[in-house]
Design a protein around this motif. Sequence first.
Motif, PDB file in Angstrom:
ATOM      1  N   ALA A   1       0.744  -1.094   0.094  1.00 24.54           N
ATOM      2  CA  ALA A   1       0.006  -0.005  -0.094  1.00 24.54           C
ATOM      3  C   ALA A   1       0.906   1.268  -0.027  1.00 24.54           C
ATOM      4  O   ALA A   1       0.262   2.452  -0.086  1.00 24.54           O
ATOM      5  CB  ALA A   1      -0.940  -0.081   1.118  1.00 24.54           C
ATOM      6  N   SER A   2       2.177   1.140   0.133  1.00 21.65           N
ATOM      7  CA  SER A   2       3.088   2.081  -0.127  1.00 21.65           C
ATOM      8  C   SER A   2       3.689   2.527  -1.401  1.00 21.65           C
ATOM      9  O   SER A   2       4.597   1.298  -1.748  1.00 21.65           O
ATOM     10  CB  SER A   2       4.168   2.216   1.100  1.00 21.65           C
ATOM     11  OG  SER A   2       5.367   2.901   0.942  1.00 21.65           O
ATOM     12  N   PRO A   3       3.395   3.128  -2.197  1.00 21.17           N
ATOM     13  CA  PRO A   3       3.892   3.108  -3.733  1.00 21.17           C
ATOM     14  C   PRO A   3       5.296   3.163  -3.841  1.00 21.17           C
ATOM     15  O   PRO A   3       5.838   2.524  -4.777  1.00 21.17           O
ATOM     16  CB  PRO A   3       3.013   4.494  -4.478  1.00 21.17           C
ATOM     17  CG  PRO A   3       1.931   4.534  -3.264  1.00 21.17           C
ATOM     18  CD  PRO A   3       2.335   4.242  -1.986  1.00 21.17           C
TER      19      PRO A   3
ATOM     20  N   THR B   1       1.961  -6.526 -10.583  1.00 21.66           N
ATOM     21  CA  THR B   1       1.484  -7.100  -9.407  1.00 21.66           C
ATOM     22  C   THR B   1       1.052  -8.343  -9.456  1.00 21.66           C
ATOM     23  O   THR B   1       0.453  -8.976 -10.273  1.00 21.66           O
ATOM     24  CB  THR B   1       0.272  -6.070  -8.771  1.00 21.66           C
ATOM     25  OG1 THR B   1       0.714  -4.812  -8.964  1.00 21.66           O
ATOM     26  CG2 THR B   1      -0.273  -6.476  -7.602  1.00 21.66           C
TER      27      THR B   1
ATOM     28  N   TYR C   1      -4.272   1.555  -3.679  1.00 20.46           N
ATOM     29  CA  TYR C   1      -3.746   1.324  -2.390  1.00 20.46           C
ATOM     30  C   TYR C   1      -4.556   1.220  -1.227  1.00 20.46           C
ATOM     31  O   TYR C   1      -5.230   2.337  -0.798  1.00 20.46           O
ATOM     32  CB  TYR C   1      -2.575   2.251  -2.102  1.00 20.46           C
ATOM     33  CG  TYR C   1      -1.803   2.358  -3.378  1.00 20.46           C
ATOM     34  CD1 TYR C   1      -0.707   1.471  -3.579  1.00 20.46           C
ATOM     35  CD2 TYR C   1      -1.794   3.442  -4.316  1.00 20.46           C
ATOM     36  CE1 TYR C   1       0.191   1.670  -4.645  1.00 20.46           C
ATOM     37  CE2 TYR C   1      -1.025   3.592  -5.544  1.00 20.46           C
ATOM     38  CZ  TYR C   1      -0.159   2.540  -5.831  1.00 20.46           C
ATOM     39  OH  TYR C   1       0.621   2.725  -6.971  1.00 20.46           O
TER      40      TYR C   1
ATOM     41  N   GLY D   1      -1.796  -3.556  -1.929  1.00 22.51           N
ATOM     42  CA  GLY D   1      -1.677  -2.691  -2.830  1.00 22.51           C
ATOM     43  C   GLY D   1      -1.346  -3.112  -4.090  1.00 22.51           C
ATOM     44  O   GLY D   1      -1.453  -4.285  -4.330  1.00 22.51           O
TER      45      GLY D   1
ATOM     46  N   ARG E   1      -0.270  -1.930  -8.685  1.00 20.89           N
ATOM     47  CA  ARG E   1      -0.224  -1.042  -9.627  1.00 20.89           C
ATOM     48  C   ARG E   1       0.158  -1.808 -10.927  1.00 20.89           C
ATOM     49  O   ARG E   1       0.783  -2.948 -10.840  1.00 20.89           O
ATOM     50  CB  ARG E   1       0.877   0.020  -9.256  1.00 20.89           C
ATOM     51  CG  ARG E   1       1.423   0.847 -10.201  1.00 20.89           C
ATOM     52  CD  ARG E   1       2.478   2.134  -9.599  1.00 20.89           C
ATOM     53  NE  ARG E   1       3.502   1.629  -9.275  1.00 20.89           N
ATOM     54  CZ  ARG E   1       3.957   1.365  -7.884  1.00 20.89           C
ATOM     55  NH1 ARG E   1       3.166   1.658  -6.874  1.00 20.89           N
ATOM     56  NH2 ARG E   1       5.097   0.998  -7.465  1.00 20.89           N
TER      57      ARG E   1
END
Length: 366
Positions: free
Chosen positions: A204-206, A239, A332, A338, A340
């Motif tokens: 969840a932290s890009p 992902t 996220y 998360g 992407r």
Amino acid sequence: MNDSFAKRVARAQQRMSASDLDALLVGPSSDLRYLCGYDAPALERLTLLVLPAEGEPTLVLPQLERPRARSAQADGVARLVPWGETEDPIELVRTAMPPGARRAAVGDRLWASFVLRLQAAIPEVRWSPASEILEPLRARKDGHEIDALRRAARIADDVAVRLREQAVIGRTEREVAAWIGAELVERGSDRVGFVIVASGANAASPHHEPSDRVIEPGDALVCDFGGVLDGYCSDITRTFVAGRAPDGFDDAYSVLARAQDDAVATVRGSIAAEDVDAAARDAIDAAGYGDLFVHRTGHGIGLDVHEAPWIVAGNKRLLEPGMTFSIEPGIYAPARFGMRVEDIVVATADGVERLNDAPRDAAVLS
Ligand code: ZN
Ligand code: ZN
Ligand code: ZN
């Protein structure tokens, strides 16, 4: 090769004249590499290209780096002015400035320590950022640049495809990241640009930094990485899920994949950068995940991994053939997962070409 550098220099000079600039000063950076092919080290000894609005450029550089600049053929583009250890390079820059110069642009990444000394030594000059001149030139790639980006992207694709067959459960993020880095080089990159491996809640932290967290069944796994080839960057994100998808993942992923496709499909004709962002954002908003898409949709890529054009709301700049950029929406969910998906694309005369083509589904890794 020198011919195309000469053309770049001439185009920069045209823009300088149109903007009433007398000189452009560029230190070690992708701007310098763009103008003269020289990948200079950014160190405490000053290296500076002085490009007048008319006439031949001068490259002021440390004497000990002259052989390095010569082997990069920088002497085919600029007159080399080496300085010895006890000389004052700022004085040499002052001498190389066109007489009567009043306005100069300075490289956005020149160290403040040099800019401050230049300002003190040449007080009559008013300074502006060199990106105003160079950014529009660099944003549109020529055929050689697109070819380099395509080759770089192909290597990243190869790694992404192999990653789908890796066993990741029980390994740390750092171990998987090390494997990715080694593969990027093994498959032909000159060097690793960066590697992000983010698992479970970390995903969840890009821009998560790979950690010692051990990947567990039920984790989402965001892998975002790139290498450098002939100076040009790659940047891909895929992902995956470890063993099985976490709760809520599959629904969000199908929305994300559609958003990425929608955004790629909008790239045709004269479309503004912000419209590509809107296409991705609309699809994610409509499905109720809008608050979880916390960054712009993409960035240009070339000699720098992040450069113009910025694919972001508010950027009304029209995309033009030859512009290369990422399309990378993400979702996220804090403390949960998360995701992407990122490809590099090039805007073409009649639409768009994806430079990345590795499968985009969220493969289940063991
Ligand atoms: Zn990023
Ligand atoms: Zn990326
Ligand atoms: Zn990116």
